[in-house]
Design an enzyme around this catalytic site. Structure first.
Site, mmCIF file in Angstrom:
data_model
loop_
_atom_site.group_PDB
_atom_site.id
_atom_site.type_symbol
_atom_site.label_atom_id
_atom_site.label_comp_id
_atom_site.label_asym_id
_atom_site.label_seq_id
_atom_site.Cartn_x
_atom_site.Cartn_y
_atom_site.Cartn_z
ATOM 1 N N CYS A 157 -11.081 12.744 47.577
ATOM 2 C CA CYS A 157 -11.887 12.167 46.504
ATOM 3 C C CYS A 157 -10.944 11.130 45.706
ATOM 4 O O CYS A 157 -9.856 10.805 46.216
ATOM 5 C CB CYS A 157 -12.261 13.364 45.237
ATOM 6 N N ASP B 21 -3.516 1.358 62.461
ATOM 7 C CA ASP B 21 -2.605 1.942 61.488
ATOM 8 C C ASP B 21 -2.172 3.463 61.882
ATOM 9 O O ASP B 21 -1.049 3.800 61.222
ATOM 10 C CB ASP B 21 -3.371 1.936 60.055
ATOM 11 N N CYS C 143 2.387 10.280 48.226
ATOM 12 C CA CYS C 143 1.782 10.313 49.617
ATOM 13 C C CYS C 143 1.909 9.037 50.337
ATOM 14 O O CYS C 143 1.332 7.905 49.877
ATOM 15 C CB CYS C 143 0.360 10.698 49.637
ATOM 16 N N CYS D 145 3.581 14.969 57.076
ATOM 17 C CA CYS D 145 2.738 14.922 58.344
ATOM 18 C C CYS D 145 3.295 14.424 59.420
ATOM 19 O O CYS D 145 2.939 14.433 60.632
ATOM 20 C CB CYS D 145 1.343 14.366 58.049
ATOM 21 N N CYS E 114 6.187 11.731 50.052
ATOM 22 C CA CYS E 114 5.955 12.896 50.864
ATOM 23 C C CYS E 114 5.686 11.999 52.313
ATOM 24 O O CYS E 114 4.899 11.054 52.553
ATOM 25 C CB CYS E 114 4.477 13.495 50.679
ATOM 26 N N CYS F 153 -1.779 17.983 57.089
ATOM 27 C CA CYS F 153 -1.621 17.792 55.597
ATOM 28 C C CYS F 153 -2.251 18.764 54.838
ATOM 29 O O CYS F 153 -3.716 19.407 55.083
ATOM 30 C CB CYS F 153 -2.531 16.500 54.944
HETATM 31 S S1 SF4 Z 1 1.311 15.336 54.185
HETATM 32 FE FE1 SF4 Z 1 0.584 13.235 54.832
HETATM 33 S S2 SF4 Z 1 -1.279 12.803 54.505
HETATM 34 FE FE2 SF4 Z 1 -0.698 14.563 53.401
HETATM 35 S S3 SF4 Z 1 0.192 13.945 51.154
HETATM 36 FE FE3 SF4 Z 1 1.816 14.285 52.661
HETATM 37 S S4 SF4 Z 1 2.036 12.230 53.404
HETATM 38 FE FE4 SF4 Z 1 0.177 12.251 52.550
#
Ligand code: SF4
Length: 536
Positions: free
Chosen positions: A8, A395, A278, A496, A493, A432
């Site tokens: 969102c 990407d 992120c 992933c 973060c 994620c």
């Molecule tokens: S796991 Fe990957 S997609 Fe999810 S918040 Fe962390 S960096 Fe972003």
């Protein structure tokens, strides 16, 4: 790559009274500042196209808060392509404060009741509020069980937003006297593990805009004279007419609290040990015109392209000075990286793939439907690619289906003689749990080739290239991300692509997801297993 979806986006606007008139007001004045909100939502529509809505505050109406929400795009929900209907809606929703939401759905996509904001009416103005939420709580299953344990609560929608709504309601009811909204937020957030940004509007005219303690989700704001505006992305504020120098990112674990009389203050509601923004926001999700946490999305993507160029030179696998070599971006999010790579290598960057902008709303589809969709999404231009050696810049690669179909079409329809895929991102090896639509390891293509460590070897990348139908394929290494964004790796973060999660529940869920590999357990089950494990 269009395979990844956000949960969102959130936006909010408030024109305080008795402090003059903001030049951003339309001719209808501050009492109808809510008219600007649909426009802000349009600017963050990239974060969700399945539902939209807004709640406005107007103390001259019997219903102090009024909410319109529905499935559909912002244009559909607010009838923006029909002048008379849009005007009538804007009049009926007029208010000096508004919060709004755009939603992507992993469930309930055709169900209006999932559209946000969620309004909770109450005879006490203090307890009457509306609320919208972007993100995901990794400990959702735990919170759900705790909430239902008393036997007094019932969940009709089963989303984390509904759980938060009930939690807020419970705190308001149990408070012995008047409780400040920031204290409500402090109490609610103490039980959260996850990523979120949220906006809340009360019938007493208070507004709260907050960002999770790690700043995983973005939240930008601007405050000028009597006007306050906030949005998940800066582009929504820029397009209102604010200077980029006026737009700030809300610090992690902080909330902006607006009181109709006292004005605005920024307060901390949760400890923020260190940020974990992120990284995918810069690489893929955010609008390329946005700046998040002082880092430009466009410049980050440009630097990813420079990283690709450097790696290409070092690999030496493609003749770079042959006039038949061209660079083609997968539109639209790869364009900045492809342009920069082409500039660095002095190779033409050509628009060889045309994206069908009118393919309609994107629903989660499995198997064949996904394949058919991938085939209609891009049209390869034979005029550009025939007989060419195409360096295809993408990407990210999440699942293989879209890339498989795309490569087939580039060869068959586009007539390319060679295709060399260059991914401006490391392999996605882990799910994620913070609001991006990928939550089981089996959904991902990369772990099958690079294991759970994501180790990049020439042979594993070539194996993937062969299976996808490319001549060669290479990813960027994990270290390139922090360099490109210009933030320390430990402030991002990157779970992933590394399997190292910034929250305890995220790490715990990952272990469960690893144990579930190959078992066809869905993501919902992963969350339930976490709840069960934590109760032991
Ligand atoms: S796991 Fe990957 S997609 Fe999810 S918040 Fe962390 S960096 Fe972003």
């Amino acid at each position: 790559m269009s395979e990844l979806h956000h949960e969102c986006g959130v936006a909010a606007i408030y024109h305080l009274s008795g402090r003059g008139r903001s030049p951003m007001c339309g001719e209808e004045g501050p009492r109808q500042i809510s008219r600007l909100l649909p426009r802000m939502l349009l600017d963050i529509q990239n974060r969700g196209q399945l539902a939209a809505g807004m709640t406005t505050l107007n103390t001259e109406r019997p219903d102090l808060l009024r909410t319109r929400r529905d499935v559909g795009t912002v244009t559909e929900v607010f009838r923006l392509n029909h002048r008379a209907k849009a005007e009538s809606l804007m009049k009926s929703l007029a208010g000096r404060a508004a919060i709004g939401h755009v939603r992507y759905a992993t469930c309930g996509q055709d169900d209006r009741s999932y559209a946000q904001p969620f309004e909770r009416k109450h005879i006490h103005k203090r307890k009457w509020f509306s609320f919208c939420f972007n993100g995901q709580l990794a400990n959702y299953g735990v919170l759900k069980e705790r909430l239902l344990a008393d036997g007094d609560h019932h969940l009709s929608l089963d989303t984390d937003t509904e759980i938060i709504l009930h939690e807020i309601g419970r705190i308001l009811s149990e408070a012995p006297g008047r409780i400040e909204w920031i204290d409500v937020l402090r109490q609610v957030a103490a039980g959260f593990d996850g990523a979120y940004s949220l906006a809340l509007l009360s019938a007493e005219g208070e507004m709260i805009v907050a960002r999770d303690p790690l700043g995983i989700k973005p939240m930008c704001y601007v405050h000028e004279g009597p006007l306050f505006a906030a949005a998940s992305e800066s582009v929504a504020l820029l397009n209102l007419g604010f200077e980029s120098s006026q737009i700030k990112s809300l610090a992690p674990g902080h909330a902006i609290v607006i009181h109709p009389k006292k004005g605005l203050e920024i307060l901390q509601f949760a400890k923020s040990p260190k940020p974990a923004h992120c990284f995918f926001e810069w690489i893929y999700f955010a609008n390329v015109a946005s700046t998040l946490d002082d880092r430009s999305v466009y410049l980050s993507r440009t630097r990813l392209g420079e990283e690709l160029a450097k790696a290409e030179r070092e690999m030496g696998r493609v003749p770079l000075d042959d006039p038949d070599t061209i660079i083609v971006p997968v539109p639209d999010t790869s364009k900045a990286a492809a342009d920069a790579m082409a500039y660095e290598l002095s190779i033409p960057c050509r628009e060889g793939l045309i994206r069908n902008r009118y393919a309609g709303r994107t629903f989660i589809e499995g198997g064949r439907a996904r394949k058919a969709k991938a085939a209609t999404k891009y049209t390869p231009l034979r005029e550009v690619m025939e007989g060419k050696r195409v360096i295809l810049v993408e990407d990210s690669i999440v699942r293989s289906t879209t890339m498989n179909v795309l490569l087939d079409r580039i060869r068959e329809v586009g007539g390319a003689k060679e295709i060399h895929v260059r991914v401006a991102c490391p392999p996605i090896i882990a799910p994620c749990f913070y609001g991006i639509d990928m939550s089981t390891i089996d959904q991902l293509i990369a772990p099958k080739y690079f294991g759970v460590t994501g180790e990049l070897t020439e042979s594993s990348q070539q194996k993937l290239a062969d299976d996808l139908g490319a001549d060669t394929l290479s990813y960027l290494p994990v270290e390139a991300i922090a360099r490109a964004i210009g933030l320390p790796a430990e402030h991002l973060c990157r779970a992933c692509v590394t399997g190292e999660y910034p929250t305890d529940c995220g790490q715990h869920l990952y272990q469960i997801a690893l144990d579930n590999r190959g078992s066809k357990q869905d993501s919902q089950r992963t969350y339930e297993q976490l709840a069960a494990a934590l109760q032991k």
